[in-house]
Design an enzyme around this catalytic site. Structure first.
Site, PDB file in Angstrom:
ATOM      1  N   LYS A  81      -2.786   0.085  10.975  1.00 25.35           N
ATOM      2  CA  LYS A  81      -3.489   0.354  12.228  1.00 25.35           C
ATOM      3  C   LYS A  81      -4.174   1.706  12.069  1.00 25.35           C
ATOM      4  O   LYS A  81      -3.573   2.653  11.560  1.00 25.35           O
ATOM      5  CB  LYS A  81      -2.458   0.392  13.369  1.00 25.35           C
ATOM      6  CG  LYS A  81      -3.037   0.724  14.713  1.00 25.35           C
ATOM      7  CD  LYS A  81      -3.590  -0.512  15.384  1.00 25.35           C
ATOM      8  CE  LYS A  81      -4.298  -0.125  16.686  1.00 25.35           C
ATOM      9  NZ  LYS A  81      -5.271  -1.168  17.089  1.00 25.35           N
ATOM     10  N   ARG A 102       3.938  17.723  -5.598  1.00 24.40           N
ATOM     11  CA  ARG A 102       3.446  18.893  -6.328  1.00 24.40           C
ATOM     12  C   ARG A 102       3.489  20.135  -5.440  1.00 24.40           C
ATOM     13  O   ARG A 102       3.757  20.040  -4.251  1.00 24.40           O
ATOM     14  CB  ARG A 102       1.992  18.651  -6.728  1.00 24.40           C
ATOM     15  CG  ARG A 102       1.099  18.468  -5.486  1.00 24.40           C
ATOM     16  CD  ARG A 102      -0.364  18.276  -5.806  1.00 24.40           C
ATOM     17  NE  ARG A 102      -1.180  18.233  -4.597  1.00 24.40           N
ATOM     18  CZ  ARG A 102      -1.381  17.167  -3.830  1.00 24.40           C
ATOM     19  NH1 ARG A 102      -0.799  16.012  -4.128  1.00 24.40           N
ATOM     20  NH2 ARG A 102      -2.152  17.239  -2.763  1.00 24.40           N
TER      21      ARG A 102
HETATM   22  C1  MV4 Z   1      -5.173   7.401   8.285  1.00 25.25           C
HETATM   23  C2  MV4 Z   1      -5.934   7.816   9.393  1.00 25.25           C
HETATM   24  C3  MV4 Z   1      -5.814   7.100  10.571  1.00 25.25           C
HETATM   25  N1  MV4 Z   1      -4.985   6.045  10.631  1.00 25.25           N
HETATM   26  N2  MV4 Z   1      -4.359   6.347   8.412  1.00 25.25           N
HETATM   27  C4  MV4 Z   1      -6.941  10.571   5.170  1.00 25.25           C
HETATM   28  C5  MV4 Z   1      -6.422  11.010   3.844  1.00 25.25           C
HETATM   29  C6  MV4 Z   1      -5.260  10.165   3.523  1.00 25.25           C
HETATM   30  N3  MV4 Z   1      -4.126  11.007   3.252  1.00 25.25           N
HETATM   31  C7  MV4 Z   1      -5.045   9.300   4.720  1.00 25.25           C
HETATM   32  N4  MV4 Z   1      -6.027   9.656   5.714  1.00 25.25           N
HETATM   33  C8  MV4 Z   1      -6.036   9.095   6.947  1.00 25.25           C
HETATM   34  N5  MV4 Z   1      -5.223   8.026   7.117  1.00 25.25           N
HETATM   35  C9  MV4 Z   1      -4.296   5.691   9.563  1.00 25.25           C
HETATM   36  N6  MV4 Z   1      -3.492   4.632   9.662  1.00 25.25           N
HETATM   37  C10 MV4 Z   1      -6.759   8.910   9.231  1.00 25.25           C
HETATM   38  C11 MV4 Z   1      -6.834   9.541   8.012  1.00 25.25           C
HETATM   39  C12 MV4 Z   1      -7.761  10.619   7.905  1.00 25.25           C
HETATM   40  C13 MV4 Z   1      -9.125  10.362   7.918  1.00 25.25           C
HETATM   41  C14 MV4 Z   1      -9.638   9.081   7.974  1.00 25.25           C
HETATM   42  C15 MV4 Z   1     -11.004   8.842   7.992  1.00 25.25           C
HETATM   43  C16 MV4 Z   1     -11.886   9.933   7.927  1.00 25.25           C
HETATM   44  C17 MV4 Z   1     -11.402  11.209   7.843  1.00 25.25           C
HETATM   45  C18 MV4 Z   1     -10.021  11.446   7.842  1.00 25.25           C
HETATM   46  C19 MV4 Z   1      -9.533  12.751   7.756  1.00 25.25           C
HETATM   47  C20 MV4 Z   1      -8.184  12.967   7.749  1.00 25.25           C
HETATM   48  C21 MV4 Z   1      -7.288  11.895   7.827  1.00 25.25           C
END
Ligand code: MV4
Length: 450
Positions: A201, A292
């Site tokens: 989600k 890390r």
């Molecule tokens: C997400 C999310 C929203 N919902 N997962 C970004 C990096 C990675 N570690 C996982 N990330 C995200 N996962 C769910 N289920 C939002 C992010 C997210 C993000 C997503 C789209 C565009 C920019 C972002 C910046 C930070 C985190």
């Protein structure tokens, strides 16, 4: 304790690790590529060995060259820094089988957390709340469509072997889902050699909160507060701060105690970071774990007074944690701005090249971790981070004011950097009020295509 450590990295983190070694009375070996022969990490280390060509695949990622360098120099441990081989379980295994200690957790733990689905399963068993999503990889486009229907749009596709945003796709409808799945699969295959994709989600406008932890071989584990890493561009963090404006003492304790349960359940032994998403209602969800030392570790050092790199070495050497949870104190606040050699006015295009002149600011409660100097040429082969500007203070307001001053004083001529952009962000009224989330930078630079 170790008597000689080889640092399998470059740039500011190589220098950061050498400093910790020197202060612990440990001899150091630098390794470098042909493109890094004028780098300061070579100067600061006791010995330096060239391990290959400029391309990182032929030097900083070349396991046999690095192991040979460790053997020739009789090093008893390897510090991998971040990036490159830092989260490569095969590298950790090769180190151990060659009788060289890998400064980090076990290869088994690295492998477990590298599989984002097994990582989620592990943390769920330890009672950490998960983002709703598939337990396994998506098998087909029918599977994807059915799952999205049950979950409700928007959904996000992530690579099982991924992390840090590579191979991720957000989908708002059936029409987009099928093609997004195919692109995500081929991207994941190209980036990680593993095409498996899972679905979650999509949490809208979350904050990215990460908790620093440390654990020893004897069942002792502590948490060292959180970092708010919501200010990102294309999954690259630009500004990090601690404490998070969105985390109060109660939530900090809750997150911290859950993290301790999680790492104890896997017999984790090292420093590490557990990432969460915090939604607009205050719900939080485990996302992934990094095994890390991270780029942004200094802000935690600044508020806790604990040297995390030294701690990481002590833990790898089998020493006991000397500090108990009730002795960990988060005092004041700290912030980091990443200074990249990039042009903010040209889509953050990397700007490698010669630094004719630079001035590195200082003053009370200012810390600059950097490898640059006047006359240094930034090579085009590696990431564009050239410095980390870190400020600390009694409270967030002081930290911000100091950071503004530091960013103004930072001079790198004629190379373009992100310093001016960081200043725009930190002087933004919403940022100043601590009101921001992971989509915040879109407001500054507009929505960019993946
Ligand atoms: C997400 C999310 C929203 N919902 N997962 C970004 C990096 C990675 N570690 C996982 N990330 C995200 N996962 C769910 N289920 C939002 C992010 C997210 C993000 C997503 C789209 C565009 C920019 C972002 C910046 C930070 C985190």
């Amino acid at each position: 304790m170790f008597s000689k450590i080889l640092i399998a990295n470059r740039g500011e983190i190589a220098i950061r690790v050498i400093r910790a070694c020197k202060e612990l009375g440990i001899k150091t070996v630098a390794v470098y590529s042909e493109a890094d022969k004028n780098s300061l990490h070579l100067e600061f280390a006791d010995e330096a060995i060239c391990i290959g060509k400029a391309q990182s695949s032929e030097s900083y990622l070349n396991i046999s060259s690095i192991i040979s360098a460790a053997e020739i120099t009789d090093s008893d441990a390897i510090h991998p820094g971040y990036g490159f081989l830092a989260e490569n379980p095969s590298f950790a295994e090769v180190c151990e089988s060659c009788g060289v200690k890998f400064i980090g957790p076990s290869a088994e733990n690295i492998r477990l957390m590298g599989d984002k689905l097994r990582a989620k399963e592990t943390m769920q068993k330890a009672n950490l709340p998960l983002i709703p999503g598939t337990k396994g990889a998506i098998k087909s486009k029918e599977d994807a469509l059915n799952t999205a229907k049950k979950m409700g749009y928007p959904v996000i596709l992530k690579a099982k072997a991924g992390g840090g945003g590579k191979g991720m796709r957000v989908c708002h409808s059936d029409v987009r889902l099928v093609s997004a799945l195919l692109t995500a699969q081929s991207e994941a295959k190209a980036a990680f050699g593993d095409s498996e994709i899972y679905m979650e989600k999509f949490i809208e406008n979350p904050r990215h909160i990460e908790v620093q932890i440390a654990a020893d071989n004897y069942g002792n584990a502590i948490y060292l507060g959180e970092r708010d890493c919501s200010i990102q561009r294309r999954h690259q963090k630009i500004i990090e701060e601690t404490p998070s404006p969105a985390v109060d003492q109660r939530l900090r304790k809750k997150l911290g105690e859950l993290c301790i349960k999680g790492i104890k359940s896997m017999n984790y032994r090292s420093v590490g970071t557990i990432e969460f998403l915090l939604d607009e209602k205050g719900n939080f969800y485990f996302m992934e774990m990094n095994t890390r030392i991270q780029v942004e570790h200094p802000i935690t050092e600044e508020v806790t007074g604990i040297d995390l790199v030294k701690l990481q070495m002590l833990l790898a050497a089998g020493e006991k944690l000397k500090i108990k949870q009730d002795e960990v104190q988060v005092r004041g606040a700290a912030m980091e701005c990443r200074i990249n050699a990039e042009d903010p006015s040209n889509r953050f295009m990397p700007c490698p090249g010669n630094i004719e002149f630079c001035y590195i600011p200082g003053g009370k409660d200012v810390r600059i971790d950097t490898h640059i100097y006047s006359g240094y040429a930034i090579p085009p082969y590696y990431d564009s981070l050239i410095a980390k500007a870190i400020t600390r203070g009694d409270n967030r307001k002081e930290v911000l004011k100091k950071m503004e001053r530091v960013l103004d004083e930072f001079l790198v001529e004629p190379v373009k950097t992100t310093a001016s952009f960081c200043k725009e962000v930190i002087t933004d009224p919403d940022f100043q009020r601590g009101k921001y989330h992971t989509g915040f930078l879109e407001k500054f630079i507009g929505k960019e295509e993946e």
